[in-house]
Every structure is written in C-alpha cells, then in structure tokens.
Scaffold this motif. Structure first.
Motif, PDB file in Angstrom:
ATOM      1  N   GLU A 167     -63.654  22.259  11.513  1.00  0.00           N
ATOM      2  CA  GLU A 167     -64.035  20.833  11.566  1.00  0.00           C
ATOM      3  C   GLU A 167     -63.697  20.222  12.916  1.00  0.00           C
ATOM      4  O   GLU A 167     -64.439  19.411  13.455  1.00  0.00           O
ATOM      5  N   ARG A 180     -65.752  22.284  15.927  1.00  0.00           N
ATOM      6  CA  ARG A 180     -67.195  22.090  15.795  1.00  0.00           C
ATOM      7  C   ARG A 180     -68.000  23.101  16.620  1.00  0.00           C
ATOM      8  O   ARG A 180     -68.818  22.732  17.479  1.00  0.00           O
ATOM      9  N   ARG A 231     -70.824  25.912  17.671  1.00  0.00           N
ATOM     10  CA  ARG A 231     -72.257  26.000  17.395  1.00  0.00           C
ATOM     11  C   ARG A 231     -72.668  27.412  17.000  1.00  0.00           C
ATOM     12  O   ARG A 231     -73.678  27.610  16.341  1.00  0.00           O
TER      13      ARG A 231
END
Ligand code: SF4
Length: 203
Positions: free
Chosen positions: A110, A113, A115
């Motif tokens: 979280e 983050r 990709r």
C-alpha cells in the motif's frame, strides 16, 4: 520517520507468530519507498536471518546478476518476502505463519504502490494467482487495473534446477518489455478512465 520505516520497526520486534522464537533478525524488506518494481520472495534464509536483509545469500547474488542483465540495479527495486522471519531449517512457511505475517506485506505494498509486482516462487505467486501451478503460469503477466503481476520461479529453486534456471533467465529478460507496457498504461491513465478496473492477460 516515514510510515514504511515505522513498519520496519514493528517487524523487527514482532512476536505475533512462532518464528519470532527461532529467528536471529527479522527481515522487513528494502528498497526505495516509491519503487516502481517490487519483488516478493518467500522467506529469509540463513544469511538473511543473520544480516536482517532480504536476498543476500546465493539466491540474492543470482537475483543481482539477473537484474544487472536487464540494466537494473538492485537499489532501484524493492525486495520483500511473504514472511519476515526465517523458518527453522528453511522449511516451507506454514499457512498460519503466512496469514499472521500478511498484514505487514499488505501495508508495504500500500505504501510503496509498485506498478510491476514480480512474485518469486509459489508462496508469493499464491497471493495473486491462487491455486495456480508455477510451472504452468511462470512468465505470464497479468494486468489488474494499472498494476502488472508477473510470476516467476524463485532464484533459490532455479539454482538447484538447471531447467528452471533457463526459464527464470528467459522470464527475467521480458521485464524490460513489461516496463514499456507500464508506460503505455500510464499514458492510458492520463485519458478518461473506464468505469471499472479491467483484468486481462497481456500475452
Ligand atoms: S514471521 Fe511475521 S508475524 Fe511471524 S514473528 Fe516474524 S514478522 Fe511477526
């Protein structure tokens, strides 16, 4: 102090499962707090347990070599494990240990983050590809919303299995293409978004 640093401090003193009794040092994970690529392994081994850092033994050396081959430095990626403490004798993590430790990795993800999430081995694969067989789905990326999940063999397993090593080398070589794919996704994100997140296989 960042939230991620606070999380590391919690992990280092965690006693939520039995592995706290046998570990030397917990291994929270390391890398840039805004890393674009996250690698998730299984659990600390002997050397990781001694040093409190992920992937520092033979498998870590191999991972560094794989990264270098595709033009990435280890300092550019985030490396974590499904569980943060070494299981005695490097046995497989138990389901209750994985479940107890899971909130730490959830929170890391979280905060970072990433990709591109690369799962190394079947335990981290299970998070995103439940019930799948790694020998069947390795090297097959899956896009969920704006994140690509990419399952691979674990470097430690590949070191003991020449055939898997070849497959891991091949899967790793496709990461630059996935990073290009991510750039396209980011361009798409600048356009008006569809009402629902899409889920599809890229290849
Ligand atoms: S494995 Fe996870 S839940 Fe268990 S003691 Fe270590 S940090 Fe805590």
């Amino acid at each position: 102090m960042s939230e991620l640093t606070e999380l590391y401090d919690q992990v280092r003193v965690c006693e939520k499962c039995q592995l706290s009794q046998s570990r030397t040092l917990a291994v929270p994970g390391e890398g840039p707090e805004d890393a674009r690529i996250l690698f998730i392994g299984e659990a600390p081994g002997f050397h990781e347990d001694r040093q409190g850092r992920p992937f520092v033994g033979a498998a870590g050396q191999y991972l560094n070599e794989l990264l270098a081959k595709i033009g990435l430095r280890r300092e550019e990626v985030y490396i974590a494990n499904v569980i943060k403490c070494r299981p005695p004798g490097n046995r497989d993590p138990l389901p209750d240990e994985i479940a107890t430790c899971r909130p730490y990795l959830d929170r890391q993800i979280e905060l970072i983050r990433p990709r591109l999430v690369v799962t190394l081995g079947r335990f981290s694969m299970e998070r995103y590809f439940p019930g799948a067989s790694i020998s069947r789905i390795h090297g097959q990326p899956k896009r969920v919303g704006s994140i690509i999940y990419y399952p691979m063999f674990h470097p430690a397993a590949a070191l003991h299995q020449p055939r898997w090593k070849t497959l891991l080398d091949e899967d790793f070589a496709r990461i630059p293409g996935l990073l290009e794919q991510l750039e396209q996704i980011e361009e798409e994100e600048e356009q008006p978004r569809p009402p629902q997140a899409e889920q599809l296989s890229l290849f």
